[in-house]
Design an enzyme around this catalytic site. Structure first.
Site, PDB file in Angstrom:
ATOM      1  N   GLU A 214      48.156  42.316  28.777  1.00 35.00           N
ATOM      2  CA  GLU A 214      47.469  41.067  29.294  1.00 35.00           C
ATOM      3  C   GLU A 214      47.114  39.873  28.669  1.00 35.00           C
ATOM      4  OE1 GLU A 214      43.370  40.558  31.833  1.00 35.00           O
ATOM      5  OE2 GLU A 214      44.163  42.711  31.728  1.00 35.00           O
TER       6      GLU A 214
ATOM      7  N   HIS B 246      46.542  37.995  37.112  1.00 30.39           N
ATOM      8  CA  HIS B 246      45.266  38.358  37.689  1.00 30.39           C
ATOM      9  C   HIS B 246      44.911  36.981  37.937  1.00 30.39           C
ATOM     10  CE1 HIS B 246      44.439  42.046  35.070  1.00 30.39           C
ATOM     11  NE2 HIS B 246      45.239  42.416  36.199  1.00 30.39           N
TER      12      HIS B 246
ATOM     13  N   GLU C  58      40.239  39.367  40.499  1.00 25.23           N
ATOM     14  CA  GLU C  58      39.273  40.075  39.621  1.00 25.23           C
ATOM     15  C   GLU C  58      38.002  39.202  39.751  1.00 25.23           C
ATOM     16  OE1 GLU C  58      41.562  42.461  36.189  1.00 25.23           O
ATOM     17  OE2 GLU C  58      41.189  40.304  35.986  1.00 25.23           O
TER      18      GLU C  58
ATOM     19  N   HIS D  71      44.486  45.623  28.007  1.00 28.09           N
ATOM     20  CA  HIS D  71      44.078  44.631  27.035  1.00 28.09           C
ATOM     21  C   HIS D  71      44.812  45.189  25.603  1.00 28.09           C
ATOM     22  CE1 HIS D  71      40.327  43.356  29.487  1.00 28.09           C
ATOM     23  NE2 HIS D  71      41.636  43.067  30.103  1.00 28.09           N
TER      24      HIS D  71
ATOM     25  N   HIS E  37      34.874  35.437  34.386  1.00 26.67           N
ATOM     26  CA  HIS E  37      35.621  35.053  35.767  1.00 26.67           C
ATOM     27  C   HIS E  37      34.534  34.507  36.840  1.00 26.67           C
ATOM     28  CE1 HIS E  37      38.741  38.265  34.943  1.00 26.67           C
ATOM     29  NE2 HIS E  37      38.528  37.546  33.785  1.00 26.67           N
TER      30      HIS E  37
ATOM     31  N   HIS F   5      41.918  33.879  31.614  1.00 30.29           N
ATOM     32  CA  HIS F   5      42.101  34.096  30.223  1.00 30.29           C
ATOM     33  C   HIS F   5      42.780  33.041  29.461  1.00 30.29           C
ATOM     34  CE1 HIS F   5      41.559  38.753  30.745  1.00 30.29           C
ATOM     35  NE2 HIS F   5      40.327  38.234  31.010  1.00 30.29           N
TER      36      HIS F   5
ATOM     37  N   ASP G  16      35.846  34.228  28.323  1.00 30.13           N
ATOM     38  CA  ASP G  16      36.015  35.441  29.482  1.00 30.13           C
ATOM     39  C   ASP G  16      35.041  35.762  30.415  1.00 30.13           C
ATOM     40  OD1 ASP G  16      37.484  37.185  30.891  1.00 30.13           O
ATOM     41  OD2 ASP G  16      37.290  38.740  29.214  1.00 30.13           O
TER      42      ASP G  16
ATOM     43  N   HIS H 150      44.861  49.463  35.874  1.00 27.59           N
ATOM     44  CA  HIS H 150      44.328  48.932  34.589  1.00 27.59           C
ATOM     45  C   HIS H 150      43.729  49.965  33.630  1.00 27.59           C
ATOM     46  CE1 HIS H 150      41.961  45.959  32.236  1.00 27.59           C
ATOM     47  NE2 HIS H 150      42.254  45.000  33.019  1.00 27.59           N
TER      48      HIS H 150
ATOM     49  N   ARG I  58      34.528  52.157  31.593  1.00 30.20           N
ATOM     50  CA  ARG I  58      33.738  52.189  30.592  1.00 30.20           C
ATOM     51  C   ARG I  58      33.538  53.381  29.626  1.00 30.20           C
ATOM     52  NH1 ARG I  58      32.951  46.816  29.719  1.00 30.20           N
ATOM     53  NH2 ARG I  58      32.442  45.763  31.840  1.00 30.20           N
TER      54      ARG I  58
ATOM     55  N   ASP J 172      46.695  36.298  33.210  1.00 39.89           N
ATOM     56  CA  ASP J 172      45.337  36.106  33.606  1.00 39.89           C
ATOM     57  C   ASP J 172      44.853  34.949  33.557  1.00 39.89           C
ATOM     58  OD1 ASP J 172      42.564  35.861  33.651  1.00 39.89           O
ATOM     59  OD2 ASP J 172      42.466  38.094  33.997  1.00 39.89           O
TER      60      ASP J 172
ATOM     61  N   TYR K 257      38.379  49.799  29.840  1.00 35.40           N
ATOM     62  CA  TYR K 257      37.949  48.689  28.672  1.00 35.40           C
ATOM     63  C   TYR K 257      37.558  49.354  27.412  1.00 35.40           C
ATOM     64  CZ  TYR K 257      37.063  45.836  32.634  1.00 35.40           C
ATOM     65  OH  TYR K 257      37.205  44.721  33.886  1.00 35.40           O
TER      66      TYR K 257
END
Length: 278
Positions: free
Chosen positions: A142, A211, A256, A107, A226, A179, A224, A67, A37, A176, A70
């Protein structure tokens, strides 16, 4: 051979992540290269990396799937955000060389009102500035759910980015399951059809990681969210078909799902049991 793992916190170092993956039953894992973050990154300890490489070699680990944070958005309307994102990714490419030959997933970005085509152009341009012939890391785009102004919820959008990137041998795709389901690809009732469409547009030769997530939402919701394997709208039977589909054989599967350690132990054991029973 099959590879299964989950996201692990990088804070304790590579060796600790490798040991934790084994404790959970996995033989690969994903990790954020820095604060997911934010933008800060922990200094890499070379001795820690060497210890991890020994663990990975001894236990037959598959490719790691790092990864990006974000906060990385290569196609933001704000130049400051774009430049910050490029600097983070360029730095991550250097850091990834401590564990060479692995994957770096990100992403594609959100165009924030500029339009998909503009977003695609900016993302590809940024990748052309960042990727280099000498790097050993493969960068994975992704597939996205399509919430807000996300780029990459349609296979055609991923393909357009790939077509504009010069260092194509340094690029690939991470699919994913949550996704693409949320993006409108019905992997419950038409898994083979979705895979055929992926192959026709992107090419299965460009798929490097999965993913592996169930979804809280209906197909095409573009939300989105999960869910644990078998507890969502995709469901256990369909997730098992994905796990065993020959198109995905040998790819690293990364969980995830919203779990604690016991939940991951159960999901990893279930995935392994499916593989061994087929």
């Amino acid at each position: 051979m099959y590879y299964i793992g989950n996201h692990l916190p990088v804070a304790n170092g590579y060796a600790a992540m490798g040991s934790k993956a084994l404790e959970l039953g996995g033989n690969t894992f994903a990790f954020f290269t820095r604060n997911p973050r934010g933008g800060s990154a922990k200094e890499i300890d070379k001795e820690d990396v060497e210890e991890f490489l020994k663990i990975a070699d001894k236990n037959g680990f598959g490719k790691l799937v790092a990864h990006a944070p974000y906060t990385l958005n290569l196609c933001s309307e704000k130049e400051k955000t774009r430049n910050f994102s490029k600097e983070m990714m360029a730095d991550d490419m250097k850091r990834m060389e401590y564990v060479p030959g692995n994957y770096y997933n990100f992403h594609p970005g959100s165009h924030t009102g500029q339009g998909v085509e503009t977003g695609i152009e900016i993302i590809a341009g940024a990748l052309n500035d960042i990727l280099s012939p000498g790097q050993s890391t493969r960068v994975l785009l992704e597939t996205m759910a399509g919430k807000g102004s996300e780029v990459g919820s349609k296979f055609e959008e991923i393909r357009e980015i790939m077509d504009r990137v010069e260092q194509k041998d340094k690029l690939g795709v991470c699919l994913d399951t949550c996704h693409i389901w949320d993006g409108g690809y019905d992997i419950v009732n038409n898994l083979d059809g979705v895979i055929d469409e992926f192959d026709r547009i992107i090419g299965l030769e460009n798929l490097y990681a999965i993913h592996f997530n169930d979804s809280k939402n209906e197909c095409g919701s573009h939300k989105d969210r999960h869910e644990r394997i078998g507890y969502g709208q995709i469901g256990l039977k369909a997730m098992k078909r994905v796990a065993l589909h020959p198109a995905f054989a040998g790819k690293p599967f990364i969980l995830e799902t919203p779990n604690d350690d016991e939940g991951y132990i159960e999901e990893i054991a279930m995935f392994k049991r499916w593989q061994e029973e087929k």
